[in-house]
Design an enzyme around this catalytic site. Structure first.
Site, PDB file in Angstrom:
ATOM      1  N   ASP A 229     -13.830  11.091   5.962  1.00  0.00           N
ATOM      2  CA  ASP A 229     -13.925   9.731   6.494  1.00  0.00           C
ATOM      3  C   ASP A 229     -13.761   8.715   5.357  1.00  0.00           C
ATOM      4  O   ASP A 229     -14.657   7.926   5.070  1.00  0.00           O
ATOM      5  CB  ASP A 229     -15.281   9.581   7.189  1.00  0.00           C
ATOM      6  CG  ASP A 229     -15.392   8.311   8.012  1.00  0.00           C
ATOM      7  OD1 ASP A 229     -14.403   7.563   8.085  1.00  0.00           O
ATOM      8  OD2 ASP A 229     -16.482   8.071   8.570  1.00  0.00           O
TER       9      ASP A 229
ATOM     10  N   LYS B 182     -11.599   6.193   5.047  1.00  0.00           N
ATOM     11  CA  LYS B 182     -11.273   4.827   5.457  1.00  0.00           C
ATOM     12  C   LYS B 182     -10.423   4.107   4.405  1.00  0.00           C
ATOM     13  O   LYS B 182     -10.781   3.047   3.885  1.00  0.00           O
ATOM     14  CB  LYS B 182     -12.536   4.025   5.757  1.00  0.00           C
ATOM     15  CG  LYS B 182     -13.359   4.558   6.934  1.00  0.00           C
ATOM     16  CD  LYS B 182     -14.515   3.634   7.256  1.00  0.00           C
ATOM     17  CE  LYS B 182     -15.328   4.139   8.436  1.00  0.00           C
ATOM     18  NZ  LYS B 182     -16.159   5.316   8.079  1.00  0.00           N
TER      19      LYS B 182
ATOM     20  N   ILE C  77      -2.975  -0.992  -0.383  1.00  0.00           N
ATOM     21  CA  ILE C  77      -1.523  -0.948  -0.264  1.00  0.00           C
ATOM     22  C   ILE C  77      -1.028   0.498  -0.362  1.00  0.00           C
ATOM     23  O   ILE C  77      -1.738   1.388  -0.833  1.00  0.00           O
ATOM     24  CB  ILE C  77      -0.854  -1.818  -1.343  1.00  0.00           C
ATOM     25  CG1 ILE C  77      -1.184  -1.284  -2.745  1.00  0.00           C
ATOM     26  CG2 ILE C  77      -1.284  -3.275  -1.188  1.00  0.00           C
ATOM     27  CD1 ILE C  77      -0.407  -1.983  -3.850  1.00  0.00           C
TER      28      ILE C  77
ATOM     29  N   ASN D 162       1.052   2.324  -2.206  1.00  0.00           N
ATOM     30  CA  ASN D 162       1.070   3.097  -3.442  1.00  0.00           C
ATOM     31  C   ASN D 162      -0.347   3.474  -3.885  1.00  0.00           C
ATOM     32  O   ASN D 162      -0.581   4.577  -4.395  1.00  0.00           O
ATOM     33  CB  ASN D 162       1.759   2.309  -4.557  1.00  0.00           C
ATOM     34  CG  ASN D 162       1.939   3.147  -5.805  1.00  0.00           C
ATOM     35  OD1 ASN D 162       2.652   4.146  -5.803  1.00  0.00           O
ATOM     36  ND2 ASN D 162       1.276   2.750  -6.883  1.00  0.00           N
TER      37      ASN D 162
ATOM     38  N   ARG E 253     -26.976  11.710  12.395  1.00  0.00           N
ATOM     39  CA  ARG E 253     -28.430  11.790  12.285  1.00  0.00           C
ATOM     40  C   ARG E 253     -29.095  12.322  13.545  1.00  0.00           C
ATOM     41  O   ARG E 253     -30.207  12.834  13.489  1.00  0.00           O
ATOM     42  CB  ARG E 253     -28.983  10.416  11.916  1.00  0.00           C
ATOM     43  CG  ARG E 253     -28.681  10.017  10.476  1.00  0.00           C
ATOM     44  CD  ARG E 253     -28.897   8.534  10.234  1.00  0.00           C
ATOM     45  NE  ARG E 253     -27.850   7.729  10.857  1.00  0.00           N
ATOM     46  CZ  ARG E 253     -27.833   6.406  10.878  1.00  0.00           C
ATOM     47  NH1 ARG E 253     -28.823   5.734  10.309  1.00  0.00           N
ATOM     48  NH2 ARG E 253     -26.841   5.744  11.443  1.00  0.00           N
TER      49      ARG E 253
END
Length: 276
Positions: A96, A98, A102, A104, A243
């Site tokens: 995860d 996220k 950009i 590159n 949890r």
């Protein structure tokens, strides 16, 4: 009668045959094989606790979601053990991360650095904020390895900004790269969003966080819905639970029972959806 294809009314195994991406096919096949649409999000900071939870819940999940950057004693041996558990218990790994930069930069973050995520994570995710270049950068690394990407189209926290036009643009980005973008982190199905001809059989995997059987929130903005609401009513595909499974301590038996409970509830919700 409409001939428009509807993923909600199709089985996981049938849907696996429609996907060209290897990670999407593998996930759907595991879900059918293990009778599980449960993903456990293992957000702990110590290596041994991380591996113990995964070994305990492994038989009951289709997917393990990780945040390896929070593990304080991270090392390469952890990744070797994680991959071994994935093979032993027959689940995929979703880091995860996220990504949100950009093209590159995310290309380097995905392939290089300490974690070398592309080497072991079957699935990763990204914010669509940077635009299509983020997908292209990640695809240049992940696609040759048979990996898949999820875009964050919606979130489960109170007052989040991933709504409206933001969600629509995320779906439009996914449609540009169906070979690599396999679905979304979202709270509902995405195929009907935006102006698009769905008659060809579009099928996105929808992975949904914020799932709980015992509480409705965590005091820090997280909002929980039940597996029935997420799978049966909203038509999503994978419930993400953290949890709610291991949050009451390190009791392995208690963690196992909670994983079994969520697996059973999620699968029943899926069967109820198909029966409709």
């Amino acid at each position: 009668m409409s001939n428009v294809y509807d993923p909600k009314s199709s089985s996981y195994v049938d849907r696996s045959k429609r996907h060209s991406n290897g990670a999407a096919k593998a996930l759907l096949e595991v879900m059918d094989r293990k009778k599980s649409n449960l993903c456990v999000s293992v957000d702990v900071a110590q290596k041994q606790s991380f591996l113990t939870i995964i070994d305990t819940v492994g038989p009951y999940v289709c997917l393990i979601k990780t945040h390896v950057d929070i593990i304080e004693d991270f090392d390469d041996q952890l990744l070797a053990e994680l991959k071994a558990l994935s093979e032993r218990h027959d689940f995929l790994i979703f880091e995860d991360r996220k990504f949100a930069d950009i093209g590159n930069t995310v290309k380097l973050q995905y392939a290089k650095g300490v974690h070398k995520i592309a080497n072991w994570a079957h699935i990763v995710n990204a914010h669509p904020v940077p635009g299509p270049s983020i997908v292209e950068g990640l695809a240049s690394v992940g696609l040759p390895l048979g990996r898949g990407l999820l875009l964050l189209a919606e979130m489960s926290t109170k007052d989040n900004l991933a709504t409206g036009e933001y969600t629509t643009r995320a779906v439009q980005m996914a449609r540009q790269r169906p070979d690599f973008v396999i679905g979304f982190i979202a709270q509902r199905r995405m195929e009907t969003i935006g102006s698009h001809d769905t008659s060809h059989g579009e099928d996105f995997l929808i992975l949904t966080p914020g799932v709980g059987l015992d509480v409705q929130g965590d005091g820090m903005g997280q909002q929980y819905r039940t597996p029935k609401h997420v799978i049966t009513e909203a038509g999503c595909d994978v419930i993400i639970v953290g949890r709610g499974i291991y949050g009451n301590g390190d009791d392995v038996d208690a963690i196992r029972k909670q994983a079994q409970r969520y697996q059973a509830d999620g699968w029943k919700a899926y069967l109820d959806r198909l029966s409709k």
